[in-house]
Design a protein around this motif. Structure first.
Motif, PDB file in Angstrom:
ATOM      1  N   ALA A 108       1.279  -0.996  -0.591  1.00  8.74           N
ATOM      2  CA  ALA A 108       0.189   0.035   0.164  1.00  8.74           C
ATOM      3  C   ALA A 108       0.706   1.356  -0.176  1.00  8.74           C
ATOM      4  N   GLN A 109       1.061   1.407  -1.313  1.00 12.91           N
ATOM      5  CA  GLN A 109       2.490   2.828  -1.686  1.00 12.91           C
ATOM      6  C   GLN A 109       2.151   2.708  -2.896  1.00 12.91           C
ATOM      7  N   CYS A 110       2.539   3.640  -3.642  1.00 13.75           N
ATOM      8  CA  CYS A 110       2.282   4.191  -4.896  1.00 13.75           C
ATOM      9  C   CYS A 110       3.304   3.811  -5.738  1.00 13.75           C
ATOM     10  N   ASN A 111       4.087   4.000  -4.793  1.00 13.39           N
ATOM     11  CA  ASN A 111       5.560   3.984  -5.667  1.00 13.39           C
ATOM     12  C   ASN A 111       5.812   2.885  -5.330  1.00 13.39           C
ATOM     13  N   TRP A 112       5.034   1.188  -5.019  1.00 14.01           N
ATOM     14  CA  TRP A 112       5.667   0.502  -4.961  1.00 14.01           C
ATOM     15  C   TRP A 112       4.931  -0.514  -5.890  1.00 14.01           C
ATOM     16  N   LYS A 113       3.412   0.606  -6.424  1.00 11.16           N
ATOM     17  CA  LYS A 113       2.792  -0.294  -7.033  1.00 11.16           C
ATOM     18  C   LYS A 113       2.564  -0.193  -8.939  1.00 11.16           C
ATOM     19  N   PHE A 114       2.234  -1.066  -9.232  1.00  9.62           N
ATOM     20  CA  PHE A 114       1.373  -0.999 -11.229  1.00  9.62           C
ATOM     21  C   PHE A 114       0.156  -0.758 -11.172  1.00  9.62           C
ATOM     22  N   ASN A 115      -0.104  -0.115 -12.177  1.00  9.50           N
ATOM     23  CA  ASN A 115      -1.774   0.136 -12.659  1.00  9.50           C
ATOM     24  C   ASN A 115      -1.549  -1.042 -13.688  1.00  9.50           C
ATOM     25  N   ILE A 116      -2.090  -2.438 -12.079  1.00  8.54           N
ATOM     26  CA  ILE A 116      -2.736  -3.980 -12.655  1.00  8.54           C
ATOM     27  C   ILE A 116      -3.600  -4.060 -12.085  1.00  8.54           C
ATOM     28  N   VAL A 117      -4.508  -4.889 -12.459  1.00  2.00           N
ATOM     29  CA  VAL A 117      -5.764  -5.818 -11.632  1.00  2.00           C
ATOM     30  C   VAL A 117      -5.050  -6.437  -9.613  1.00  2.00           C
ATOM     31  N   GLN A 118      -5.876  -5.804  -9.015  1.00  2.00           N
ATOM     32  CA  GLN A 118      -5.338  -6.334  -7.232  1.00  2.00           C
ATOM     33  C   GLN A 118      -6.225  -6.503  -6.623  1.00  2.00           C
ATOM     34  N   SER A 119      -7.053  -7.101  -6.739  1.00  2.00           N
ATOM     35  CA  SER A 119      -8.633  -7.134  -6.749  1.00  2.00           C
ATOM     36  C   SER A 119      -8.758  -7.466  -5.159  1.00  2.00           C
ATOM     37  N   GLY A 120      -9.324  -7.240  -4.206  1.00  2.00           N
ATOM     38  CA  GLY A 120     -10.079  -7.789  -2.502  1.00  2.00           C
ATOM     39  C   GLY A 120      -9.181  -7.995  -1.968  1.00  2.00           C
ATOM     40  N   VAL A 121      -8.441  -6.909  -1.907  1.00  2.00           N
ATOM     41  CA  VAL A 121      -8.329  -6.306  -1.156  1.00  2.00           C
ATOM     42  C   VAL A 121      -7.585  -4.624  -0.241  1.00  2.00           C
ATOM     43  N   HIS A 122      -8.033  -5.115   0.707  1.00  2.00           N
ATOM     44  CA  HIS A 122      -8.547  -3.368   1.357  1.00  2.00           C
ATOM     45  C   HIS A 122      -7.092  -2.746   2.644  1.00  2.00           C
ATOM     46  N   HIS A 123      -7.126  -1.198   2.534  1.00  2.00           N
ATOM     47  CA  HIS A 123      -5.967  -1.521   3.055  1.00  2.00           C
ATOM     48  C   HIS A 123      -6.417  -0.479   4.652  1.00  2.00           C
ATOM     49  N   ALA A 124      -6.379  -1.231   5.322  1.00  2.00           N
ATOM     50  CA  ALA A 124      -6.814  -0.132   6.909  1.00  2.00           C
ATOM     51  C   ALA A 124      -5.447   0.493   7.549  1.00  2.00           C
ATOM     52  N   LEU A 125      -6.369   1.759   7.861  1.00  2.00           N
ATOM     53  CA  LEU A 125      -5.437   3.122   8.488  1.00  2.00           C
ATOM     54  C   LEU A 125      -4.285   2.056   9.944  1.00  2.00           C
ATOM     55  N   ASN A 126      -2.595   3.090   8.625  1.00  2.00           N
ATOM     56  CA  ASN A 126      -2.129   1.938   9.538  1.00  2.00           C
ATOM     57  C   ASN A 126      -1.765   3.173  10.544  1.00  2.00           C
ATOM     58  N   PRO A 127      -0.935   2.207  11.914  1.00  2.00           N
ATOM     59  CA  PRO A 127      -1.178   1.815  13.082  1.00  2.00           C
ATOM     60  C   PRO A 127       0.199   3.164  13.330  1.00  2.00           C
ATOM     61  N   ASP A 128       0.436   4.357  12.788  1.00  2.00           N
ATOM     62  CA  ASP A 128       1.525   5.171  12.588  1.00  2.00           C
ATOM     63  C   ASP A 128       2.229   5.985  14.367  1.00  2.00           C
ATOM     64  N   THR A 129       3.197   5.540  15.003  1.00  2.00           N
ATOM     65  CA  THR A 129       2.693   5.845  16.165  1.00  2.00           C
ATOM     66  C   THR A 129       3.279   7.559  15.885  1.00  2.00           C
ATOM     67  N   TYR A 130       4.513   7.702  14.642  1.00  2.00           N
ATOM     68  CA  TYR A 130       4.508   9.008  14.710  1.00  2.00           C
ATOM     69  C   TYR A 130       3.949  10.298  14.161  1.00  2.00           C
ATOM     70  N   ARG A 131       2.660   9.406  13.061  1.00  2.00           N
ATOM     71  CA  ARG A 131       2.462  10.464  12.205  1.00  2.00           C
ATOM     72  C   ARG A 131       0.910  10.057  11.804  1.00  2.00           C
ATOM     73  N   GLY A 132       0.699   9.331  12.494  1.00  2.00           N
ATOM     74  CA  GLY A 132      -1.182   8.441  12.605  1.00  2.00           C
ATOM     75  C   GLY A 132      -1.938  10.089  13.626  1.00  2.00           C
ATOM     76  N   VAL A 133      -3.016   9.529  13.124  1.00  2.00           N
ATOM     77  CA  VAL A 133      -3.930  10.508  14.141  1.00  2.00           C
ATOM     78  C   VAL A 133      -3.984  10.188  15.147  1.00  2.00           C
ATOM     79  N   PHE A 134      -4.350   8.973  15.241  1.00  2.00           N
ATOM     80  CA  PHE A 134      -4.471   8.285  17.117  1.00  2.00           C
ATOM     81  C   PHE A 134      -2.962   8.177  17.959  1.00  2.00           C
ATOM     82  N   GLY A 135      -1.674   8.301  17.623  1.00  2.00           N
ATOM     83  CA  GLY A 135      -0.652   8.525  18.479  1.00  2.00           C
ATOM     84  C   GLY A 135       0.143   6.996  18.216  1.00  2.00           C
TER      85      GLY A 135
END
Length: 476
Positions: free
Chosen positions: A202-229
């Motif tokens: 789940a980073q556009c830097n590492w993804k090509f525009n191909i079919v990638q079905s069935g995956v949902h990306h949840a909010l990242n529990p990032d203690t530095y930049r995340g909204v909930f610390g």
């Protein structure tokens, strides 16, 4: 006199040296102009044989002509590495470098560790390849030893060739076992670059525009930049929302790293994984722990990264450190889940190759014999303290994080806004390379130093790395 020179500000050409009050641990020389010279690299009793192969310029020419243009390299003047021994690398001129990246968290025992090399050579002299359609003790012995390091009923091993392949297999097994296609991953995650794993990445830097079905990306529990610390359970609520509003109410599974490697050495917020694992189980899914980078004693406190979160996954994937540089990966799961692959024929030509599994078994033995997990904890904790001292000294360091010898240092131009300092990161890396220290970089913005050295790293090595980084940062 020396301490006064080290503690005051000295302007000399490009440099502005502001040293720690304690001075440099590897005592640096001070020139007549007042500039601090490079600290002394720890002594090491090895001299590589002379190199008479192609030079860097010739190799670069061939790369540009014959290799994929997608290949990239670090540094303005890329290194031609021709030799390695334990935590050190050597270039074409025999110059020694302290390796604090370990081939992207891969070389865990040390470059060309004699016991690992001996195991590979010994097996190679007997038989290099046979495939699993014949019996060979190397694969069975290694599988048994590997399973013994994992908790619960995680004892059935499938060998692969890489981490990407291991994650592809794990996701397929999850979908087959549950009968559900939906998989939840995390934003900022990296799980590989094949079709399925690219979907979980789940980073556009590492993804090509191909079919990638069935995956949902949840909010990242990032203690530095995340909204909930650091509030892990708050982030976990987003997984339930994804299940409620993005799926049929049932899911195939959840995949995550305990510490995001490519994502910038981000450890998931405390309490997150237990809450999410519970949510996934209630939705009928399986939990996959991607241990490609955080496994094999690297975190120091535990052998596997997920163990520090107090959870037991259904499937564990691994690679990199599993072979100390040998191309090998693995998926480990329970006997019940493993049965899904008997629905059809599952086969891997090189999975379980005798040389690779003999080498991997030797890696496990070396980790235990040389107490590399304990060393990762002690030296890693010491290095983190030294880097936090630099954070207190330089505003450009926004965050120091990690566990054991999996450490991230994030550079920012503004601490309050957390503005990524990408150019500064590249500049400091180049400066450190010139002084003999090699580190990696990552994170979505490319502004995080990734420090993942071989687990034989010493406190003297840690001091040298910190002192060199100190000088490089002072030159910004």
């Amino acid at each position: 006199m020396l301490q006064r020179l080290l503690s005051r500000r000295v302007f000399g050409g490009f440099n502005q040296i502001r040293c720690l009050s304690r001075g440099f641990s590897q005592l640096a020389e001070v020139t007549e102009e007042g500039n601090v010279a490079v600290p002394k690299m720890p002594p090491f009793d090895y001299k590589p044989p002379p190199y008479d192969g192609p030079r860097a310029d010739e190799i670069l020419r061939k790369r540009r002509e014959f290799l994929s243009p997608s290949m990239f390299y670090f540094y303005k003047k890329p290194l031609n590495i021709v030799d390695g021994k334990m935590q050190y690398l050597f270039d074409e001129d025999g110059r020694r470098y302290l390796d604090a990246f370990a081939g992207i968290a891969t070389v865990c025992c040390g470059h060309c560790h004699p016991e690992v090399v001996e195991a590979i050579v010994k097996q190679s002299n007997r038989i290099q390849h046979s495939t699993v359609v014949y019996l060979n003790h190397a694969i069975a012995d290694f599988a048994e030893a590997l399973a013994s390091t994992l908790p619960g009923d995680l004892k059935v091993v499938f060998f692969t060739n890489s981490g990407t392949e291991a994650n592809e297999l794990a996701m397929m097994m999850t979908r087959l076992y549950t009968g559900c296609h939906d998989i939840i991953s995390l934003r900022n995650a990296y799980h590989g670059n094949a079709a399925g794993t690219m979907g979980a990445t789940a980073q556009c830097n590492w993804k090509f525009n191909i079919v990638q079905s069935g995956v949902h990306h949840a909010l990242n529990p990032d203690t530095y930049r995340g909204v909930f610390g650091s509030d892990g359970p708050m982030y976990a609520k987003d997984v339930q929302d994804l299940i409620d509003f993005g799926t049929s109410g049932r899911v195939g599974g959840f995949i995550s790293e305990a510490i995001q490697g490519v994502g910038g050495i981000l450890e998931l917020a405390p309490g997150y994984l237990p809450a999410v694992y519970s949510t996934i189980k209630k939705a009928g899914g399986l939990c996959i722990a991607d241990e490609v980078q955080s496994g094999f004693a690297r975190t120091g406190s535990h052998f596997w990264g997920f163990e520090s979160h107090g959870v037991v996954p259904d499937i564990v994937t691994m690679a990199k450190g599993i072979g100390n540089g040998i191309p090998i990966g693995a998926v480990v799961t329970t006997p019940e889940i493993a049965k899904v692959l008997t629905q059809r024929s599952y086969f891997n030509t090189f999975g379980g190759n005798p040389m690779c599994t003999a080498g991997g078994h030797a890696v496990l033995k070396v980790i235990k014999k040389e107490k590399l997990q304990e060393n990762a904890f002690v030296v890693g904790s010491y290095l983190i303290d030294r880097l936090k001292a630099l954070q207190a000294k330089y505003d450009v360091i926004g965050d120091v994080r990690g566990r054991g010898l999996m450490i991230g240092v994030e550079l920012v131009t503004d601490r309050q806004l957390k503005t990524p300092a990408k150019d500064e990161t590249v500049h400091v890396m180049d400066q450190m390379k010139e002084m003999g220290v090699l580190i990696g970089k990552g994170g979505f913005y490319g502004n995080v130093f990734r420090i993942t050295p071989p687990l034989c790293f010493t406190k003297e090595d840690a001091d040298y790395l910190a002192d060199v980084m100190d000088i490089a940062l002072s030159r910004l």
